[in-house]
Design a protein around this motif. Structure first.
Motif, mmCIF file in Angstrom:
data_model
loop_
_atom_site.group_PDB
_atom_site.id
_atom_site.type_symbol
_atom_site.label_atom_id
_atom_site.label_comp_id
_atom_site.label_asym_id
_atom_site.label_seq_id
_atom_site.Cartn_x
_atom_site.Cartn_y
_atom_site.Cartn_z
ATOM 1 N N UNK A 1 0.820 -1.214 0.000
ATOM 2 C CA UNK A 1 0.000 0.000 0.000
ATOM 3 C C UNK A 1 0.853 1.263 0.000
ATOM 4 N N UNK A 2 2.138 1.095 0.263
ATOM 5 C CA UNK A 2 3.070 2.219 0.396
ATOM 6 C C UNK A 2 2.571 3.211 1.431
ATOM 7 N N UNK A 3 2.183 2.658 2.610
ATOM 8 C CA UNK A 3 1.701 3.528 3.685
ATOM 9 C C UNK A 3 1.906 2.855 5.037
ATOM 10 N N UNK A 4 1.795 3.672 6.073
ATOM 11 C CA UNK A 4 1.832 3.160 7.432
ATOM 12 C C UNK A 4 0.432 2.675 7.788
ATOM 13 N N UNK A 5 0.354 1.538 8.453
ATOM 14 C CA UNK A 5 -0.943 0.990 8.846
ATOM 15 C C UNK A 5 -0.883 0.498 10.287
ATOM 16 N N UNK A 6 -2.042 0.477 10.933
ATOM 17 C CA UNK A 6 -2.146 -0.076 12.272
ATOM 18 C C UNK A 6 -2.599 -1.529 12.156
ATOM 19 N N UNK A 7 -1.944 -2.392 12.910
ATOM 20 C CA UNK A 7 -2.263 -3.822 12.928
ATOM 21 C C UNK A 7 -2.484 -4.231 14.383
ATOM 22 N N UNK A 8 -3.498 -5.081 14.598
ATOM 23 C CA UNK A 8 -3.730 -5.654 15.921
ATOM 24 C C UNK A 8 -3.786 -7.170 15.787
ATOM 25 N N UNK A 9 -3.837 -7.842 16.918
ATOM 26 C CA UNK A 9 -3.981 -9.294 16.905
ATOM 27 C C UNK A 9 -5.272 -9.720 16.202
ATOM 28 N N UNK A 10 -6.278 -8.847 16.176
ATOM 29 C CA UNK A 10 -7.547 -9.138 15.507
ATOM 30 C C UNK A 10 -7.353 -9.315 13.992
#
Length: 189
Positions: free
Chosen positions: A20-29
């Motif tokens: 995506x060429x971007x910063x993303x938030x990831x969780x265990x979900x």
């Protein structure tokens, strides 16, 4: 203490997504409902780490065909991941998300933090769609991993999940024979 059969810890972190060429938030979900490979490594801009991540990229399309998502993680920030991606020939090939753990909490929760230098150990987790750890491999710092073995382990784990009562012997491949544990096999293998 073994982590096999345990649910992954809750977490939330930032990552760099080369796709995506971007910063993303990831969780265990984000791991729920699919097979996941979580690949910890010591640090960006090092020597063995880029060879391992590039090798995992070589397996990425095959893993995606199996419904597997791959994430790498170190104790670097997502900003450093982006810089490494932009400046390393090997890392510029990556398509999977590079997760950041600058607070070291996730690495510690997975029990792969080398406390003295504050770096992740060289560890690979295969996690099933229920968030349960199925395999863990941890190597010493100087020993790189072989991503083709991860592919084989995923195939076996998926087979066992889909075929209760059957198990995969050593060097099992999808077309090979499995075993059904029982009294008739005791002492005959």
């Amino acid at each position: 203490m073994s982590q096999i059969g345990k649910k992954i810890p809750e977490f939330k972190t930032m990552g760099y997504s080369p796709k995506k060429e971007e910063f993303i938030e990831i969780t265990n979900k984000d791991f729920e409902g699919k097979w996941t490979v979580l690949m910890f490594y010591p640090a960006d801009f090092t020597f063995v780490c880029p060879t391992e991540l590039e090798d995992m990229q070589g397996q990425y399309a095959k893993l995606q065909e199996l419904g597997v998502e791959v994430y790498s993680m170190s104790t670097d920030t997502h900003f450093v991941h982006k810089a490494w991606h932009d400046h390393s020939e090997a890392i510029s090939k990556l398509e999977f998300t590079m997760l950041a753990d600058p607070h070291k909490s996730i690495t510690r929760d997975f029990d792969v933090l080398d406390e003295e230098p504050g770096l992740a150990q060289r560890a690979t987790f295969i996690i099933d769609p229920d968030g349960i750890i199925q395999t863990v491999e941890i190597n010493a710092d100087g020993i790189g991993r072989d991503a083709s073995q991860v592919y084989d382990k995923i195939r076996a784990a998926q087979f066992v999940r889909n075929n209760p009562g059957e198990v995969c012997p050593a060097k099992w491949k999808e077309t090979g024979e499995t075993l059904t544990p029982g009294l008739d096999l005791v002492g005959k293998i």
